[in-house]
Scaffold this active site. Structure first.
Site, PDB file in Angstrom:
ATOM      1  N   HIS A 119       0.873  -1.178   0.000  1.00 20.35           N
ATOM      2  CA  HIS A 119       0.000   0.000   0.000  1.00 20.35           C
ATOM      3  C   HIS A 119       0.910   1.228   0.000  1.00 20.35           C
ATOM      4  O   HIS A 119       2.013   1.180   0.562  1.00 20.35           O
ATOM      5  CB  HIS A 119      -0.840  -0.050   1.284  1.00 20.35           C
ATOM      6  CG  HIS A 119      -1.896   0.998   1.399  1.00 20.35           C
ATOM      7  ND1 HIS A 119      -1.614   2.288   1.783  1.00 20.35           N
ATOM      8  CD2 HIS A 119      -3.233   0.937   1.224  1.00 20.35           C
ATOM      9  CE1 HIS A 119      -2.741   2.978   1.835  1.00 20.35           C
ATOM     10  NE2 HIS A 119      -3.740   2.187   1.497  1.00 20.35           N
ATOM     11  N   ASP A 196       3.406  -4.534   8.060  1.00 22.49           N
ATOM     12  CA  ASP A 196       2.201  -3.722   7.932  1.00 22.49           C
ATOM     13  C   ASP A 196       0.999  -4.649   8.113  1.00 22.49           C
ATOM     14  O   ASP A 196       0.671  -5.434   7.223  1.00 22.49           O
ATOM     15  CB  ASP A 196       2.199  -3.053   6.544  1.00 22.49           C
ATOM     16  CG  ASP A 196       0.913  -2.286   6.292  1.00 22.49           C
ATOM     17  OD1 ASP A 196       0.025  -2.283   7.162  1.00 22.49           O
ATOM     18  OD2 ASP A 196       0.804  -1.687   5.202  1.00 22.49           O
ATOM     19  N   GLN A 199      -4.107  -4.902   7.023  1.00 19.07           N
ATOM     20  CA  GLN A 199      -5.112  -5.823   6.478  1.00 19.07           C
ATOM     21  C   GLN A 199      -5.134  -7.177   7.172  1.00 19.07           C
ATOM     22  O   GLN A 199      -6.005  -7.992   6.868  1.00 19.07           O
ATOM     23  CB  GLN A 199      -4.883  -6.031   4.975  1.00 19.07           C
ATOM     24  CG  GLN A 199      -5.121  -4.800   4.130  1.00 19.07           C
ATOM     25  CD  GLN A 199      -6.557  -4.293   4.167  1.00 19.07           C
ATOM     26  OE1 GLN A 199      -7.485  -5.008   4.550  1.00 19.07           O
ATOM     27  NE2 GLN A 199      -6.745  -3.048   3.796  1.00 19.07           N
ATOM     28  N   LYS A 222      -9.980  -0.584  10.738  1.00 23.00           N
ATOM     29  CA  LYS A 222     -10.160  -1.766   9.887  1.00 23.00           C
ATOM     30  C   LYS A 222     -10.508  -2.996  10.722  1.00 23.00           C
ATOM     31  O   LYS A 222     -10.743  -4.068  10.192  1.00 23.00           O
ATOM     32  CB  LYS A 222      -8.903  -2.023   9.054  1.00 23.00           C
ATOM     33  CG  LYS A 222      -8.658  -0.901   8.017  1.00 23.00           C
ATOM     34  CD  LYS A 222      -7.508  -1.227   7.123  1.00 23.00           C
ATOM     35  CE  LYS A 222      -6.968  -0.038   6.358  1.00 23.00           C
ATOM     36  NZ  LYS A 222      -7.820   0.414   5.257  1.00 23.00           N
ATOM     37  N   CYS A 361      -4.686   2.487  -3.689  1.00 19.33           N
ATOM     38  CA  CYS A 361      -3.435   2.979  -3.069  1.00 19.33           C
ATOM     39  C   CYS A 361      -2.319   1.960  -3.235  1.00 19.33           C
ATOM     40  O   CYS A 361      -1.508   1.747  -2.315  1.00 19.33           O
ATOM     41  CB  CYS A 361      -3.631   3.321  -1.593  1.00 19.33           C
ATOM     42  SG  CYS A 361      -4.860   4.576  -1.313  1.00 19.33           S
TER      43      CYS A 361
HETATM   44  C1  LIG Z   1      -2.040  -2.767   3.592  1.00 26.73           C
HETATM   45  C2  LIG Z   1      -2.385  -1.388   4.079  1.00 26.73           C
HETATM   46  N1  LIG Z   1      -1.457  -0.674   4.709  1.00 26.73           N
HETATM   47  C3  LIG Z   1      -1.699   0.553   5.177  1.00 26.73           C
HETATM   48  C4  LIG Z   1      -2.936   1.128   5.025  1.00 26.73           C
HETATM   49  C5  LIG Z   1      -3.174   2.494   5.550  1.00 26.73           C
HETATM   50  O1  LIG Z   1      -4.173   2.478   6.523  1.00 26.73           O
HETATM   51  P1  LIG Z   1      -4.734   3.840   7.073  1.00 26.73           P
HETATM   52  O2  LIG Z   1      -5.317   4.570   5.906  1.00 26.73           O
HETATM   53  O3  LIG Z   1      -5.756   3.436   8.074  1.00 26.73           O
HETATM   54  O4  LIG Z   1      -3.589   4.565   7.669  1.00 26.73           O
HETATM   55  C6  LIG Z   1      -3.937   0.429   4.352  1.00 26.73           C
HETATM   56  C7  LIG Z   1      -5.266   1.031   4.127  1.00 26.73           C
HETATM   57  O5  LIG Z   1      -6.056   0.589   3.344  1.00 26.73           O
HETATM   58  C8  LIG Z   1      -3.659  -0.869   3.884  1.00 26.73           C
HETATM   59  O6  LIG Z   1      -4.579  -1.585   3.245  1.00 26.73           O
END
Ligand SMILES: Cc1ncc(COP(=O)(O)O)c(C=O)c1O
Length: 406
Positions: A119, A196, A199, A222, A361
């Site tokens: 992401h 990370d 998800q 999430k 993203c």
């Molecule tokens: C794999 C992953 N990392 C990071 C993020 C960023 O999350 P946030 O927008 O809650 O900071 C997302 C958001 O969709 C994500 O799917």
């Protein structure tokens, strides 16, 4: 059981233009069960004050609520509480690690490795920090099926690599990455690992003692908690050696005119007034998930995922991305031949079916897979096979609406 879970989500009881709302965008953000909404409301009605500030009873109740939430998150991660830092979201957590650890530790000649699955939140901070330090950003590429090979892991993670930052679950393809293999290789060459978990936290049990990574990030929203609360977990000795990311109130030990010293963990990384209501909501969400049980959550979601993959693969003109083999959590990416993903999502919306469309993203991943945009149906514990049926029924109309005739 199904109804018992769905019934707990007020928003899922709503209708859209007289149709049952079918929410298939939980990878973007989940809905919240009543117990989480009640916990947040209760905090503001009964305990609201600025945590760590007031010495009066109400202020101490606010501090206790906030710190109890930290204890809950620590037990969720099987980590010591001082290693749990509250942030706004996974993005802020990843920026914190990149700017605090990265600026202090990276230099020209070093490499930072990410996967092509990332992401943007786990990519751009590393681009920026590499640019600032002269380190090189390198990629572990997947095959067309979205899987990372052992060879790629072995070949790319070399002794120049100082840090490997990678996602636990792809937000586009929903596939679980080989954490054990990547961390084993990274540690073999002396690199740190950032996982990370944005998800994975809603779907998989996260135990930092078993995952073997050095830092971990996730967002509360999430996993059934409010917007605006996130978590950084890091190993104590690393966090202690890192400079603060943000500075200001509540993160200091003492301040003089020209300099300051820092509070111990976790406060060093929590500058300014924190989202105590969000933290309380996150603790309530974790208790709610624990009440259902992670095995039950995984089992239910696997049933829906497998059903969805099967059903979607039989819809004419629908192309699925990734592979159903291997461990999978939460999301399926697809396109309808001849239809722009935004048109697909809008047509589905007319049937009250919510899916995400766009680049998710993850533009480098989409480019790697040979596309610029796709649709994504993503699942949480409240989704059922009936939601998949609604998606499939609506998808079958897309090409007709667009004038293809079939
Ligand atoms: C794999 C992953 N990392 C990071 C993020 C960023 O999350 P946030 O927008 O809650 O900071 C997302 C958001 O969709 C994500 O799917």
């Amino acid at each position: 059981m199904t109804d018992e879970i769905v019934k707990q989500f007020p928003l899922l009881q709503r209708q859209q233009d007289g149709k049952r709302l079918v929410y298939l965008d939980s990878a973007a953000t989940t809905q919240r069960p009543q117990t989480v909404l009640d916990a947040v409301r209760d905090f503001y009605e009964q305990n609201n004050a600025n945590p760590h500030r007031g010495v009066y009873a109400l202020g101490e109740r606010a501090t206790a609520a906030y710190e109890d939430a930290r204890t809950e998150v620590a037990s969720f991660l099987n980590a010591p509480r001082e290693e749990v830092i509250f942030t706004r979201n996974a993005t802020e957590t990843l920026n914190l690690i990149a700017y605090s650890w990265g600026l202090q530790n990276l230099k020209a000649g070093d490499k930072v490795a990410v996967t092509i699955l990332e992401h943007h939140s786990n990519l751009i901070p590393w681009q920026q920090v590499c640019r600032a330090t002269g380190a090189q950003l390198i990629f572990l590429y997947t095959g067309p099926d979205g899987l990372l090979s052992d060879r790629e892991i072995e070949q790319k993670i070399t002794k120049e690599v100082k840090l490997v930052a990678f996602t636990h679950v792809s937000n586009v393809l929903g596939m679980v990455t080989p954490v054990e293999k990547i961390t084993a290789r990274a540690h073999e060459v002396g690199a740190l690992c950032v996982l990370d978990c944005a998800q994975s936290a809603p779907h998989l049990r996260l135990d930092v003692a078993k995952l073997g990574v050095d830092f971990l990030a996730f967002s509360g929203h999430k996993l059934y908690a409010p917007l605006g609360i996130g978590v950084l977990w890091g190993r104590k000795e690393l966090l202690e050696a890192m400079p603060p990311f943000l500075t200001g109130g509540d993160m200091i030990e003492s301040v003089r005119e020209q300099d300051a010293t820092w509070a111990p963990l976790p406060e060093k990384f929590e500058a300014g007034t924190q989202n105590a209501g969000g933290a309380v909501g996150l603790a309530a969400a974790i208790r709610w998930m624990q009440g259902i049980g992670f095995d039950t959550i995984a089992r239910r979601e696997q049933v829906v995922y497998r059903y969805a993959w099967q059903a979607l693969s039989h819809v004419p003109h629908v192309k699925l991305y990734g592979t159903p083999s291997g461990e999978h959590a939460g999301a399926i990416a697809f396109n309808v031949e001849g239809a722009h993903p935004h048109d697909v999502a809008s047509i589905l919306d007319a049937d009250a079916v919510c899916v995400r469309a766009g680049h998710h993203c993850a533009q480098p991943l989409l480019h790697h897979l040979g596309m610029t945009a796709c649709c994504r149906a993503s699942f949480a514990v409240y989704n059922t096979c009936a939601d998949v049926d609604a998606l499939v029924e609506s998808l079958q109309k897309v090409r007709k609406w667009l004038g293809y005739g079939a």
